[in-house]
Write a protein that holds these residues in place. Structure first.
Motif, PDB file in Angstrom:
ATOM      1  N   ASP A  21       0.825  -1.213   0.000  1.00  0.00           N
ATOM      2  CA  ASP A  21       0.000   0.000   0.000  1.00  0.00           C
ATOM      3  C   ASP A  21       0.860   1.264   0.000  1.00  0.00           C
ATOM      4  O   ASP A  21       0.567   2.226  -0.702  1.00  0.00           O
ATOM      5  N   ALA A  22       1.917   1.246   0.812  1.00  0.00           N
ATOM      6  CA  ALA A  22       2.780   2.434   0.878  1.00  0.00           C
ATOM      7  C   ALA A  22       3.464   2.668  -0.463  1.00  0.00           C
ATOM      8  O   ALA A  22       3.660   3.819  -0.880  1.00  0.00           O
ATOM      9  N   SER A  23       3.845   1.592  -1.147  1.00  0.00           N
ATOM     10  CA  SER A  23       4.474   1.743  -2.466  1.00  0.00           C
ATOM     11  C   SER A  23       3.475   2.370  -3.440  1.00  0.00           C
ATOM     12  O   SER A  23       3.803   3.342  -4.136  1.00  0.00           O
ATOM     13  N   LEU A  24       2.264   1.842  -3.463  1.00  0.00           N
ATOM     14  CA  LEU A  24       1.259   2.366  -4.390  1.00  0.00           C
ATOM     15  C   LEU A  24       0.921   3.814  -4.067  1.00  0.00           C
ATOM     16  O   LEU A  24       0.829   4.661  -4.955  1.00  0.00           O
ATOM     17  N   LYS A  25       0.787   4.100  -2.772  1.00  0.00           N
ATOM     18  CA  LYS A  25       0.425   5.450  -2.332  1.00  0.00           C
ATOM     19  C   LYS A  25       1.462   6.475  -2.790  1.00  0.00           C
ATOM     20  O   LYS A  25       1.142   7.617  -3.081  1.00  0.00           O
ATOM     21  N   SER A  26       2.729   6.037  -2.859  1.00  0.00           N
ATOM     22  CA  SER A  26       3.762   6.991  -3.262  1.00  0.00           C
ATOM     23  C   SER A  26       4.049   6.901  -4.762  1.00  0.00           C
ATOM     24  O   SER A  26       5.103   7.338  -5.220  1.00  0.00           O
ATOM     25  N   GLY A  27       3.115   6.317  -5.497  1.00  0.00           N
ATOM     26  CA  GLY A  27       3.250   6.317  -6.944  1.00  0.00           C
ATOM     27  C   GLY A  27       4.276   5.343  -7.477  1.00  0.00           C
ATOM     28  O   GLY A  27       4.736   5.455  -8.617  1.00  0.00           O
ATOM     29  N   ARG A  28       4.644   4.368  -6.656  1.00  0.00           N
ATOM     30  CA  ARG A  28       5.616   3.374  -7.106  1.00  0.00           C
ATOM     31  C   ARG A  28       4.875   2.068  -7.397  1.00  0.00           C
ATOM     32  O   ARG A  28       3.726   1.892  -7.009  1.00  0.00           O
ATOM     33  N   ASP A  29       5.564   1.170  -8.052  1.00  0.00           N
ATOM     34  CA  ASP A  29       5.009  -0.151  -8.307  1.00  0.00           C
ATOM     35  C   ASP A  29       4.780  -0.861  -6.978  1.00  0.00           C
ATOM     36  O   ASP A  29       5.525  -0.649  -6.023  1.00  0.00           O
ATOM     37  N   GLU A  30       3.775  -1.743  -6.892  1.00  0.00           N
ATOM     38  CA  GLU A  30       3.509  -2.380  -5.591  1.00  0.00           C
ATOM     39  C   GLU A  30       4.622  -3.345  -5.176  1.00  0.00           C
ATOM     40  O   GLU A  30       4.726  -3.729  -4.019  1.00  0.00           O
ATOM     41  N   THR A  31       5.492  -3.714  -6.115  1.00  0.00           N
ATOM     42  CA  THR A  31       6.627  -4.583  -5.772  1.00  0.00           C
ATOM     43  C   THR A  31       7.926  -3.781  -5.632  1.00  0.00           C
ATOM     44  O   THR A  31       9.012  -4.363  -5.583  1.00  0.00           O
ATOM     45  N   ALA A  32       7.823  -2.452  -5.557  1.00  0.00           N
ATOM     46  CA  ALA A  32       9.033  -1.609  -5.552  1.00  0.00           C
ATOM     47  C   ALA A  32       9.863  -1.802  -4.293  1.00  0.00           C
ATOM     48  O   ALA A  32      11.071  -1.567  -4.297  1.00  0.00           O
ATOM     49  N   CYS A  33       9.231  -2.216  -3.212  1.00  0.00           N
ATOM     50  CA  CYS A  33       9.961  -2.348  -1.954  1.00  0.00           C
ATOM     51  C   CYS A  33       9.806  -3.758  -1.399  1.00  0.00           C
ATOM     52  O   CYS A  33       8.703  -4.292  -1.304  1.00  0.00           O
ATOM     53  N   GLU A  34      10.932  -4.302  -1.000  1.00  0.00           N
ATOM     54  CA  GLU A  34      10.986  -5.669  -0.478  1.00  0.00           C
ATOM     55  C   GLU A  34      10.899  -5.614   1.051  1.00  0.00           C
ATOM     56  O   GLU A  34      11.332  -4.641   1.668  1.00  0.00           O
ATOM     57  N   LEU A  35      10.338  -6.667   1.641  1.00  0.00           N
ATOM     58  CA  LEU A  35      10.308  -6.771   3.111  1.00  0.00           C
ATOM     59  C   LEU A  35      11.392  -7.738   3.570  1.00  0.00           C
ATOM     60  O   LEU A  35      11.458  -8.873   3.096  1.00  0.00           O
ATOM     61  N   LEU A  36      12.232  -7.263   4.477  1.00  0.00           N
ATOM     62  CA  LEU A  36      13.179  -8.154   5.158  1.00  0.00           C
ATOM     63  C   LEU A  36      12.641  -8.377   6.571  1.00  0.00           C
ATOM     64  O   LEU A  36      12.444  -7.419   7.325  1.00  0.00           O
ATOM     65  N   VAL A  37      12.377  -9.622   6.907  1.00  0.00           N
ATOM     66  CA  VAL A  37      11.865  -9.941   8.241  1.00  0.00           C
ATOM     67  C   VAL A  37      13.049 -10.072   9.200  1.00  0.00           C
ATOM     68  O   VAL A  37      13.904 -10.941   9.027  1.00  0.00           O
ATOM     69  N   VAL A  38      13.109  -9.171  10.182  1.00  0.00           N
ATOM     70  CA  VAL A  38      14.240  -9.159  11.126  1.00  0.00           C
ATOM     71  C   VAL A  38      13.963 -10.145  12.255  1.00  0.00           C
ATOM     72  O   VAL A  38      13.057  -9.952  13.073  1.00  0.00           O
ATOM     73  N   SER A  39      14.759 -11.201  12.275  1.00  0.00           N
ATOM     74  CA  SER A  39      14.466 -12.341  13.157  1.00  0.00           C
ATOM     75  C   SER A  39      15.416 -12.454  14.343  1.00  0.00           C
ATOM     76  O   SER A  39      15.380 -13.448  15.066  1.00  0.00           O
ATOM     77  N   LYS A  40      16.238 -11.437  14.569  1.00  0.00           N
ATOM     78  CA  LYS A  40      17.181 -11.479  15.700  1.00  0.00           C
ATOM     79  C   LYS A  40      16.439 -11.756  17.013  1.00  0.00           C
ATOM     80  O   LYS A  40      15.325 -11.255  17.205  1.00  0.00           O
ATOM     81  N   THR A  41      17.053 -12.526  17.849  1.00  0.00           N
ATOM     82  CA  THR A  41      16.549 -12.964  19.172  1.00  0.00           C
ATOM     83  C   THR A  41      15.454 -14.043  19.103  1.00  0.00           C
ATOM     84  O   THR A  41      15.130 -14.640  20.117  1.00  0.00           O
ATOM     85  N   TRP A  42      14.861 -14.299  17.937  1.00  0.00           N
ATOM     86  CA  TRP A  42      13.769 -15.275  17.858  1.00  0.00           C
ATOM     87  C   TRP A  42      14.306 -16.646  17.468  1.00  0.00           C
ATOM     88  O   TRP A  42      15.213 -16.758  16.663  1.00  0.00           O
ATOM     89  N   PRO A  43      13.707 -17.699  18.023  1.00  0.00           N
ATOM     90  CA  PRO A  43      14.185 -19.058  17.725  1.00  0.00           C
ATOM     91  C   PRO A  43      13.749 -19.523  16.336  1.00  0.00           C
ATOM     92  O   PRO A  43      12.821 -18.960  15.747  1.00  0.00           O
ATOM     93  N   ALA A  44      14.396 -20.568  15.859  1.00  0.00           N
ATOM     94  CA  ALA A  44      14.121 -21.088  14.515  1.00  0.00           C
ATOM     95  C   ALA A  44      12.646 -21.437  14.330  1.00  0.00           C
ATOM     96  O   ALA A  44      12.093 -21.266  13.234  1.00  0.00           O
ATOM     97  N   GLU A  45      11.966 -21.874  15.409  1.00  0.00           N
ATOM     98  CA  GLU A  45      10.552 -22.245  15.300  1.00  0.00           C
ATOM     99  C   GLU A  45       9.695 -21.040  14.887  1.00  0.00           C
ATOM    100  O   GLU A  45       8.737 -21.195  14.132  1.00  0.00           O
ATOM    101  N   SER A  46      10.046 -19.866  15.400  1.00  0.00           N
ATOM    102  CA  SER A  46       9.280 -18.665  15.018  1.00  0.00           C
ATOM    103  C   SER A  46       9.526 -18.322  13.546  1.00  0.00           C
ATOM    104  O   SER A  46       8.611 -17.933  12.824  1.00  0.00           O
ATOM    105  N   LEU A  47      10.777 -18.491  13.113  1.00  0.00           N
ATOM    106  CA  LEU A  47      11.096 -18.214  11.707  1.00  0.00           C
ATOM    107  C   LEU A  47      10.365 -19.201  10.800  1.00  0.00           C
ATOM    108  O   LEU A  47       9.934 -18.841   9.701  1.00  0.00           O
ATOM    109  N   ALA A  48      10.218 -20.434  11.280  1.00  0.00           N
ATOM    110  CA  ALA A  48       9.544 -21.450  10.472  1.00  0.00           C
ATOM    111  C   ALA A  48       8.093 -21.053  10.197  1.00  0.00           C
ATOM    112  O   ALA A  48       7.536 -21.387   9.146  1.00  0.00           O
TER     113      ALA A  48
END
Ligand code: PLP
Length: 236
Positions: A21-48
């Motif tokens: 939504d933020a990409s579209l709102k700013s006139g960019r393609d909806e795939t213009a920005c990638e999400l990196l999920v920051v998993s520091k401190t969380w165990p592998a089960e949460s990442l799974a």
């Protein structure tokens, strides 16, 4: 599914929607920005849980933590993950970091860049990297001062052991997302300036976290690093 795990996938889907939504709102393609999920401190089960929802790229801030977490997640699922190092990298950890991380967001000196390039060539790896900039001149933060980056940029582009994607910043802690906007603007403007003065391409802007990622996307982020909005607050 437990309540916790369904909460994680619900949060993930909500954040992915907000990124689009933020990409579209700013006139960019909806795939213009990638999400990196920051998993520091969380165990592998949460990442799974995140992986089960189809999301495969994770950001960690410590080499030591990734050393156990990468194989632990691979034991739960054999999906092909992309690991990004978002925390400071000490030169004596480069050899351990390179086989774990395909992308490093925290290059902040010529010495570190030289060490990464040399070791990557030896290991026949070619990571993507971002040059971290300390825009506010905070003593407690790592990152290139803009004038140091101007000085080193030509030399950084001569190294053969990595591919420079762009710039990264962590703005000073702020009360409201709007407080971060001027820093995101400055990172984009520095990028534009460097592309012209050095004749190089710096397409990537790694900026924006849970509290301010939509503002970062409006200002041109190509990858946002979001942790607590997906997993909850961290207990260190
Ligand atoms: C922890 C961290 C993030 C994520 O922060 P949240 O507020 O939990 O989204 C992003 N970038 C870096 C460099 C971090 O260390």
């Amino acid at each position: 599914m437990t309540d916790r795990s369904s909460a994680i996938s619900r949060n993930l889907n909500e954040i992915l929607q907000r990124v689009r939504d933020a990409s579209l709102k700013s006139g960019r393609d909806e795939t213009a920005c990638e999400l990196l999920v920051v998993s520091k401190t969380w165990p592998a089960e949460s990442l799974a849980e995140v992986a089960a929802a189809g999301h495969l790229s994770f950001g960690e801030n410590k080499v030591q933590e990734a050393e156990w977490k990468v194989p632990a997640l691979q034991k739960i699922t054999t999906q092909n993950f992309q690991w990004h190092l978002i925390g400071h990298l000490q030169r004596n950890k480069v050899r351990k970091a390179l086989p774990l991380f395909g992308t490093i967001h925290s290059i902040d000196s010529l010495k570190l860049a030289r060490s990464i390039s040399k070791t990557a060539c030896e290991l026949k790896l070619k990571p993507d990297i971002y040059l971290q900039v300390d825009l506010a001149g905070e003593i407690t933060k790592n990152g290139y001062a803009p004038e140091e980056l101007r000085r080193d940029l030509d030399e950084l582009f001569l190294f053969e052991g990595f591919h420079i994607k762009g710039l990264m910043c962590i703005p000073p802690a702020a009360k409201s997302p709007e407080d971060a906007r001027p820093w995101f603007v400055r990172l984009r403007e520095l990028r534009d300036e460097l592309e012209v003065s050095a004749g190089v391409s710096l397409p990537g802007l790694s900026m924006g976290m849970s509290g301010d990622f939509e503002v970062a996307i409006e200002e041109g982020a190509t990858i946002v690093r979001v942790g607590s909005s997906i997993f909850g607050s961290r207990n260190y």
